[in-house]
Design a protein around this motif. Structure first.
Motif, PDB file in Angstrom:
ATOM      1  N   HIS A 161      -8.524 -70.349  87.137  1.00  0.00           N
ATOM      2  CA  HIS A 161      -8.515 -69.130  87.953  1.00  0.00           C
ATOM      3  C   HIS A 161      -9.092 -69.391  89.342  1.00  0.00           C
ATOM      4  O   HIS A 161      -8.548 -68.910  90.356  1.00  0.00           O
ATOM      5  CB  HIS A 161      -9.318 -68.034  87.253  1.00  0.00           C
ATOM      6  CG  HIS A 161      -9.284 -66.712  87.948  1.00  0.00           C
ATOM      7  ND1 HIS A 161      -8.109 -66.047  88.212  1.00  0.00           N
ATOM      8  CD2 HIS A 161     -10.276 -65.939  88.473  1.00  0.00           C
ATOM      9  CE1 HIS A 161      -8.370 -64.917  88.845  1.00  0.00           C
ATOM     10  NE2 HIS A 161      -9.673 -64.831  89.026  1.00  0.00           N
ATOM     11  N   VAL A 165      -7.188 -68.861  92.902  1.00  0.00           N
ATOM     12  CA  VAL A 165      -7.704 -68.018  93.982  1.00  0.00           C
ATOM     13  C   VAL A 165      -7.771 -68.815  95.285  1.00  0.00           C
ATOM     14  O   VAL A 165      -7.329 -68.340  96.345  1.00  0.00           O
ATOM     15  CB  VAL A 165      -9.091 -67.448  93.620  1.00  0.00           C
ATOM     16  CG1 VAL A 165      -9.707 -66.737  94.824  1.00  0.00           C
ATOM     17  CG2 VAL A 165      -8.979 -66.477  92.436  1.00  0.00           C
ATOM     18  N   LEU A 187     -14.342 -61.169  97.370  1.00  0.00           N
ATOM     19  CA  LEU A 187     -14.442 -61.932  96.125  1.00  0.00           C
ATOM     20  C   LEU A 187     -15.391 -61.262  95.135  1.00  0.00           C
ATOM     21  O   LEU A 187     -15.134 -61.263  93.919  1.00  0.00           O
ATOM     22  CB  LEU A 187     -14.893 -63.360  96.420  1.00  0.00           C
ATOM     23  CG  LEU A 187     -13.914 -64.227  97.228  1.00  0.00           C
ATOM     24  CD1 LEU A 187     -14.566 -65.537  97.636  1.00  0.00           C
ATOM     25  CD2 LEU A 187     -12.643 -64.479  96.430  1.00  0.00           C
ATOM     26  N   VAL A 191     -13.125 -60.729  92.121  1.00  0.00           N
ATOM     27  CA  VAL A 191     -13.281 -61.910  91.265  1.00  0.00           C
ATOM     28  C   VAL A 191     -14.557 -61.816  90.439  1.00  0.00           C
ATOM     29  O   VAL A 191     -14.545 -62.070  89.229  1.00  0.00           O
ATOM     30  CB  VAL A 191     -13.290 -63.208  92.110  1.00  0.00           C
ATOM     31  CG1 VAL A 191     -13.543 -64.427  91.228  1.00  0.00           C
ATOM     32  CG2 VAL A 191     -11.963 -63.362  92.848  1.00  0.00           C
TER      33      VAL A 191
END
Length: 202
Positions: A161, A165, A187, A191
């Protein structure tokens, strides 16, 4: 392993052959950047192109492997940068942001991830080589991943992941591109939450 060629000094095994091919590719990159050919590497080593292809199926594959092999110095710098961060979400956010910020200053990392070469890396972003690179990043963090519920396959997926990104920001930095506080805020919003109270859903 075939021993014909190699300018009269054949490698003792496949590991040495790979190391010598990577060293030749590194010399080509240092001389002319990422635009080198398998033929150029083969001539330098005194072997046929087919010998190089036996270990690396394309120039892009060789470039990726060479760049990853040369990123240890960057990984050490990154590990020091995030060394005091114990929170998984904070560590991942800062790791992604710092990697994107350092990209223009890191020759081999830049070759690996720059927009001109992102297509080559993106085709193999889930390859064993790329995922091993991602795991090597996480393994250098000070985070107790097991305590956070992340180990084995879950940690491999986190590495994937993170690479995805980074790849997306390299291909399209945004309009306007995000930097510094704005990048980290983004982020943290999109994220970071994936790592807060993490649990595996299967």
């Amino acid at each position: 392993m075939r021993t014909h060629g190699w300018s009269g000094s054949a490698p003792v095994d496949d590991d040495e052959a790979i190391a010598r091919i990577l060293a030749s590719a590194r010399r080509a990159i240092d001389a002319s950047g990422g635009d080198f050919s398998i033929a150029e590497v083969a001539r330098d080593l005194g072997v046929t192109r087919q010998t190089v292809y036996r270990y690396f199926p394309s120039a892009d594959a060789l470039l990726t492997a060479t760049a990853i092999a040369q990123t240890d110095a960057f990984l050490d710098v990154l590990a020091r940068h995030v060394g005091d961060i114990r929170d998984p979400a904070e560590a991942v956010v800062e790791g992604i942001a710092y990697t994107l910020e350092r990209l223009p200053h890191e020759k081999y990392l830049n070759l690996l991830l720059s927009p001109g070469r992102a297509g080559a890396f993106s085709a193999g972003v889930t390859s064993d080589v790329a995922l091993a690179f991602g795991r090597s990043i996480l393994d250098r963090y000070a985070v107790d991943w097991a305590a956070a519920g992340l180990s084995g396959a879950a940690l491999d997926e986190l590495a994937e992941h993170m690479l995805r990104v980074v790849q997306s920001f390299v291909i399209d930095p945004g309009r306007p591109p995000r930097h510094g506080v704005r990048l980290r805020a983004y982020l943290h919003t999109w994220v970071g939450p994936a790592l807060v109270g993490f649990k595996t859903i299967r």
